[in-house]
Design a protein around this motif. Structure first.
Motif, mmCIF file in Angstrom:
data_model
loop_
_atom_site.group_PDB
_atom_site.id
_atom_site.type_symbol
_atom_site.label_atom_id
_atom_site.label_comp_id
_atom_site.label_asym_id
_atom_site.label_seq_id
_atom_site.Cartn_x
_atom_site.Cartn_y
_atom_site.Cartn_z
ATOM 1 N N ILE A 160 73.476 5.899 19.900
ATOM 2 C CA ILE A 160 72.091 5.998 19.247
ATOM 3 C C ILE A 160 71.194 4.614 19.530
ATOM 4 O O ILE A 160 70.240 5.459 19.607
ATOM 5 C CB ILE A 160 72.305 7.001 18.465
ATOM 6 N N SER A 161 71.921 3.538 19.151
ATOM 7 C CA SER A 161 71.187 2.617 18.965
ATOM 8 C C SER A 161 71.072 2.157 20.208
ATOM 9 O O SER A 161 69.895 1.857 19.761
ATOM 10 C CB SER A 161 72.253 1.351 18.211
ATOM 11 N N LEU A 162 72.174 2.192 20.773
ATOM 12 C CA LEU A 162 71.736 1.240 22.313
ATOM 13 C C LEU A 162 70.889 2.338 23.338
ATOM 14 O O LEU A 162 69.587 1.978 23.526
ATOM 15 C CB LEU A 162 72.980 1.745 23.122
ATOM 16 N N SER A 163 69.828 3.498 23.722
ATOM 17 C CA SER A 163 69.630 4.489 23.356
ATOM 18 C C SER A 163 67.717 4.772 23.061
ATOM 19 O O SER A 163 67.027 3.989 23.796
ATOM 20 C CB SER A 163 70.153 5.999 24.096
ATOM 21 N N HIS A 201 70.485 12.615 5.337
ATOM 22 C CA HIS A 201 69.809 14.485 4.794
ATOM 23 C C HIS A 201 70.898 15.719 5.823
ATOM 24 O O HIS A 201 71.264 16.342 5.168
ATOM 25 C CB HIS A 201 68.293 14.899 5.005
ATOM 26 N N GLY A 202 71.138 15.417 6.748
ATOM 27 C CA GLY A 202 71.383 15.995 7.747
ATOM 28 C C GLY A 202 70.340 17.168 8.706
ATOM 29 O O GLY A 202 69.041 16.723 8.369
ATOM 30 N N MET A 203 70.552 18.003 9.343
ATOM 31 C CA MET A 203 69.682 18.572 10.070
ATOM 32 C C MET A 203 69.878 19.883 10.093
ATOM 33 O O MET A 203 68.670 20.574 9.774
ATOM 34 C CB MET A 203 68.611 18.279 11.568
ATOM 35 N N GLY A 235 62.462 5.693 13.586
ATOM 36 C CA GLY A 235 64.312 4.881 13.120
ATOM 37 C C GLY A 235 64.083 5.955 11.874
ATOM 38 O O GLY A 235 64.937 6.453 11.177
ATOM 39 N N LEU A 236 62.684 6.467 11.165
ATOM 40 C CA LEU A 236 63.077 7.599 10.429
ATOM 41 C C LEU A 236 63.583 8.593 10.272
ATOM 42 O O LEU A 236 64.132 8.725 9.296
ATOM 43 C CB LEU A 236 61.492 7.006 9.087
ATOM 44 N N PRO A 237 63.144 9.099 11.625
ATOM 45 C CA PRO A 237 63.620 10.924 11.152
ATOM 46 C C PRO A 237 64.997 10.443 11.160
ATOM 47 O O PRO A 237 65.703 11.245 11.107
ATOM 48 C CB PRO A 237 62.725 11.202 12.671
ATOM 49 N N VAL A 238 65.669 8.589 11.899
ATOM 50 C CA VAL A 238 67.286 8.840 12.747
ATOM 51 C C VAL A 238 67.921 9.221 11.365
ATOM 52 O O VAL A 238 68.790 9.481 11.068
ATOM 53 C CB VAL A 238 67.719 7.729 13.900
ATOM 54 N N LEU A 239 67.029 7.679 10.651
ATOM 55 C CA LEU A 239 68.122 7.655 9.058
ATOM 56 C C LEU A 239 67.874 9.576 8.392
ATOM 57 O O LEU A 239 69.025 9.457 7.841
ATOM 58 C CB LEU A 239 67.282 7.407 8.154
#
Length: 221
Positions: free
Chosen positions: A159-162, A197-199, A188-192
């Motif tokens: 995820i970080s690389l992409s 919180h999970g999806m 970045g905020l949605p990833v965090l």
């Protein structure tokens, strides 16, 4: 062939070796190892091709130096983000020169794509650091336990690389022309949020997929 812009080259007080190394990182990341020639590297560094050979001997040896340099920087950053203070420092470093930060990630991704010997070191080191951070977080209670910490570490690195090397159509889908602070803040905020919180609202999907895999495993026996 005209010389490429002097991107990625720091102030004039760098040694000749460092200038050549930084220029090579730019070319290897952007053009790939096979398409990069030492004359182009020399022109970007503002030195002669003969000086490149004098310092590094060959393109392969120059690439080895670049591999070690970029790996050292990326590993330091990976270790720094293990705690909030380090994460803030890495964030400040990125914001001060986002293009250089992204270039180092692009260099690593290029090494992986070309299946260079250094790629295994890059990947193993970053995944190992990610796994160490995850296990430490699980132990101190700051990260939820995982059924497969190693796989989670690989996913984290992926995820970080992409994210750092998003293709132009994806950056434009978010209203940006390229990867930069604005784009990384937006994504970045949605990833965090996803990590925190999970999806899914419940474990219905997880149980369904696990049941399907269990059934297949039983059928293979």
């Amino acid at each position: 062939m005209s010389s490429p812009p002097q991107e990625g080259i720091d102030s004039a007080d760098l040694t000749a070796q460092a200038k050549i190394r930084n220029a090579a990182v730019v070319h290897f990341a952007r053009d790939g190892f096979g398409r990069t020639n030492l004359r182009a590297v020399a022109a970007t560094a503002g030195v002669s091709a003969a000086l490149v050979i004098r310092h590094f001997g060959s393109k392969d040896q120059l690439r080895d130096v670049c591999d070690e340099h970029v790996l050292r920087l990326l590993v330091r950053r990976a270790r720094d983000v293990a705690d909030p203070a380090g994460m803030r420092e890495v964030s400040r470093e990125y914001l001060s020169d986002p293009e250089e930060y992204r270039r180092h990630v692009q260099y690593m991704v290029r090494a992986i794509e070309e299946d260079r010997p250094a790629a295994a070191t890059f990947v193993d080191t970053l995944v190992g650091e990610s796994e160490r951070i995850l296990r430490a977080g699980i132990e101190d209670g700051s990260i939820r336990p995982s059924s497969d910490v190693r796989a989670l570490a690989v996913l984290n690195v992926l995820i970080s690389l992409s994210t750092m090397t998003m293709a132009p159509p994806l950056t434009r889908a978010l209203g940006f022309d390229g990867v930069g602070p604005g784009l990384l803040q937006r994504i970045g905020l949605p990833v965090l949020e996803l990590f925190t919180h999970g999806m899914y609202a419940d474990d219905t999907t997880l149980k369904a997929v696990q049941a399907a895999w269990d059934s297949r495993a039983e059928g293979d026996e």
